[in-house]
Design a protein around this motif. Structure first.
Motif, mmCIF file in Angstrom:
data_model
loop_
_atom_site.group_PDB
_atom_site.id
_atom_site.type_symbol
_atom_site.label_atom_id
_atom_site.label_comp_id
_atom_site.label_asym_id
_atom_site.label_seq_id
_atom_site.Cartn_x
_atom_site.Cartn_y
_atom_site.Cartn_z
ATOM 1 N N VAL A 69 0.849 -1.195 0.000
ATOM 2 C CA VAL A 69 0.000 0.000 0.000
ATOM 3 C C VAL A 69 0.883 1.243 0.000
ATOM 4 C CG1 VAL A 69 -1.947 1.130 1.131
ATOM 5 C CG2 VAL A 69 -1.642 -1.330 1.380
ATOM 6 N N SER A 70 0.782 2.037 -1.048
ATOM 7 C CA SER A 70 1.582 3.256 -1.167
ATOM 8 C C SER A 70 0.679 4.482 -1.121
ATOM 9 C CB SER A 70 2.378 3.231 -2.476
ATOM 10 O OG SER A 70 1.513 3.070 -3.585
ATOM 11 N N GLY A 109 2.913 -1.282 4.151
ATOM 12 C CA GLY A 109 2.862 0.120 3.781
ATOM 13 C C GLY A 109 4.196 0.652 3.285
ATOM 14 N N LEU A 110 4.145 1.496 2.268
ATOM 15 C CA LEU A 110 5.304 2.245 1.800
ATOM 16 C C LEU A 110 5.153 3.710 2.221
ATOM 17 C CD1 LEU A 110 5.767 0.950 -1.872
ATOM 18 C CD2 LEU A 110 6.792 0.055 0.225
ATOM 19 N N GLY A 111 6.278 4.379 2.388
ATOM 20 C CA GLY A 111 6.260 5.781 2.771
ATOM 21 C C GLY A 111 6.502 6.702 1.593
ATOM 22 N N MET A 112 6.777 7.970 1.903
ATOM 23 C CA MET A 112 7.101 8.969 0.886
ATOM 24 C C MET A 112 8.110 9.950 1.478
ATOM 25 S SD MET A 112 3.510 11.158 0.919
ATOM 26 C CE MET A 112 4.115 12.809 0.497
ATOM 27 N N VAL A 113 8.803 10.662 0.619
ATOM 28 C CA VAL A 113 9.835 11.615 1.044
ATOM 29 C C VAL A 113 9.739 12.868 0.170
ATOM 30 C CG1 VAL A 113 11.457 9.911 1.976
ATOM 31 C CG2 VAL A 113 11.509 10.460 -0.466
ATOM 32 N N LEU A 133 8.992 0.525 7.608
ATOM 33 C CA LEU A 133 8.455 0.541 6.253
ATOM 34 C C LEU A 133 9.531 0.032 5.296
ATOM 35 C CD1 LEU A 133 6.714 4.048 6.321
ATOM 36 C CD2 LEU A 133 5.673 1.811 6.735
ATOM 37 N N PRO A 134 9.182 -0.853 4.376
ATOM 38 C CA PRO A 134 10.208 -1.469 3.523
ATOM 39 C C PRO A 134 10.660 -0.610 2.350
ATOM 40 C CG PRO A 134 8.076 -2.367 2.981
ATOM 41 C CD PRO A 134 7.858 -1.454 4.158
ATOM 42 N N GLY A 135 10.026 0.556 2.158
ATOM 43 C CA GLY A 135 10.431 1.374 1.031
ATOM 44 C C GLY A 135 9.579 2.613 0.897
ATOM 45 N N VAL A 136 9.751 3.302 -0.223
ATOM 46 C CA VAL A 136 9.040 4.558 -0.471
ATOM 47 C C VAL A 136 8.509 4.589 -1.899
ATOM 48 C CG1 VAL A 136 10.369 5.906 1.185
ATOM 49 C CG2 VAL A 136 11.162 5.748 -1.167
ATOM 50 N N GLU A 137 7.475 5.386 -2.069
ATOM 51 C CA GLU A 137 6.950 5.703 -3.390
ATOM 52 C C GLU A 137 7.450 7.082 -3.792
ATOM 53 O OE1 GLU A 137 2.559 5.721 -5.397
ATOM 54 O OE2 GLU A 137 2.813 6.966 -3.609
ATOM 55 N N ILE A 138 7.864 7.207 -5.063
ATOM 56 C CA ILE A 138 8.216 8.511 -5.607
ATOM 57 C C ILE A 138 7.493 8.675 -6.937
ATOM 58 C CG2 ILE A 138 10.486 8.464 -4.494
ATOM 59 C CD1 ILE A 138 11.713 7.974 -7.280
ATOM 60 N N ALA A 139 7.397 9.910 -7.409
ATOM 61 C CA ALA A 139 6.787 10.164 -8.707
ATOM 62 C C ALA A 139 7.794 9.929 -9.815
ATOM 63 C CB ALA A 139 6.246 11.590 -8.766
#
Length: 348
Positions: A69-70, A109-113, A133-139
């Motif tokens: 889930v991002s 869940g994924l995070g954001m920065v 959190l195992p990772g992040v979403e970016i654009a």
């Protein structure tokens, strides 16, 4: 087992004292859903976006064992001041961790920065890891800058060092080259292709072979361009041995196809023929199931189109869940046992 590697969340609320540029949720009369208000955006958010129990119920209903889930992509507002972007990211990350805690084997869940400030984004990755959190979403682009530009290399280097996964979601660039009506269709294909190609052409893919990165919607049109890129690189048709006399731009480094096969791609492409092509060109070990749920309805049952390919069992196991675990840095053998209800539904 079915892992849906492309789903989204929205926090239920935002701090009362948040900056004016923050989003906020408004109640919808007669409903448990809420209205996301973020600048000019007005988006009716179903309860499943922010309630863990509703998510698990929806998974059970469609035969999904686990969701990655991002954040809903409009939250990736890189036009905010950097400090506000960081504050928003931390609020969303706290919510992602909280949502995951309700059913950790089923909701990942994924995070954001704040990518508008690459240094701040890089520094925040440690907090992402500390939050579990195992990772992040970016654009797919940062205010029009390609993610493969050199200024973002330290960010990806740190993500690789920390073992964090990256999910690149296609988003329009500030300068629209197509009508607004193409936002959800052609723009997704173009921006996904640009993002993945920039990682290859800018040197990030070659420099960071252990970076675990996935592209939404199979990186748009990338797969159609790769055979042409391979020809320019080595003069070969159909991945035959190099023929440098035919090559337009000879290169001794990894081929475009080799670099592309270091990435993961979700298979939310709406057509079994396209998925078949992706399997043949990139490999079944590079593809993830994805749905964009709940922003878009899932197939009923989930993965119906991918399942219709009738892949060999080992390839199906890769596509349906093992690749997602590998992308997330988890050992598929010890990834956990899915809920019985979802296993039963996915078998139907």
């Amino acid at each position: 087992m079915i892992v849906d590697a492309h789903t989204h969340l929205l926090p239920k609320d935002y701090p009362a004292d948040a900056p004016e540029c923050f989003p906020h949720m408004e109640p919808i009369e007669g409903s448990d859903d809420r209205l996301l208000v973020f600048g000019k955006m007005r988006f009716p958010a179903k309860e499943v976006f922010f309630e863990a129990e509703r998510r698990v119920e929806a998974m059970d209903a469609s035969g999904v064992d686990t969701e990655v889930v991002s954040p809903m992509p409009p939250l990736l507002r890189y036009d905010l001041p950097a400090a506000d972007g960081l504050a928003l990211a931390r609020h969303v990350n706290d919510f992602a961790a909280e949502l995951s805690s309700h059913a950790p084997e089923r909701i990942i869940g994924l995070g954001m920065v704040p990518m508008q400030d690459p240094d701040a984004a890089t520094a925040e990755l440690a907090a992402i890891a500390d939050a579990g959190l195992p990772g992040v979403e970016i654009a797919s682009n940062i205010l029009g800058s390609s993610i493969g530009e050199e200024k973002f290399l330290p960010f990806f280097t740190e993500a690789e060092r920390l073992g964090l996964s990256i999910f690149v979601h296609a988003m329009p660039a500030p300068i629209d080259r197509l009508p607004t009506s193409a936002m959800g269709t052609y723009v997704v294909g173009i921006e996904g292709m640009y993002a993945a190609a920039s990682m290859m052409l800018g040197g990030t893919a070659a420099a960071l072979p252990d970076l675990r990165i996935s592209f939404s919607h199979a990186a748009g049109g990338l797969a159609m361009m790769l055979p042409r890129a391979n020809y320019f690189w080595g003069g070969s048709w159909n991945e035959e041995p190099k023929d440098l006399e035919r090559a337009v731009m000879p290169d001794d480094g990894p081929s475009p196809l080799e670099l592309a096969r270091r990435f993961y791609y979700d298979s939310m492409v709406f057509d079994r023929r396209t998925i078949q092509y992706l399997v043949e060109l990139l490999g079944a070990d590079r593809l993830l199931l994805g749905s964009d749920f709940p922003a878009m309805p899932r197939e009923d049952p989930a993965s119906k189109t991918a399942r219709s390919l009738e892949l060999p069992e080992d390839q199906w196991e890769d596509l349906s869940w093992r690749n997602a675990m590998r992308w997330l840095g988890r050992d598929p053998v010890t990834a956990g046992v899915a809920a019985p209800q979802a296993q039963e539904a996915s078998a139907r």
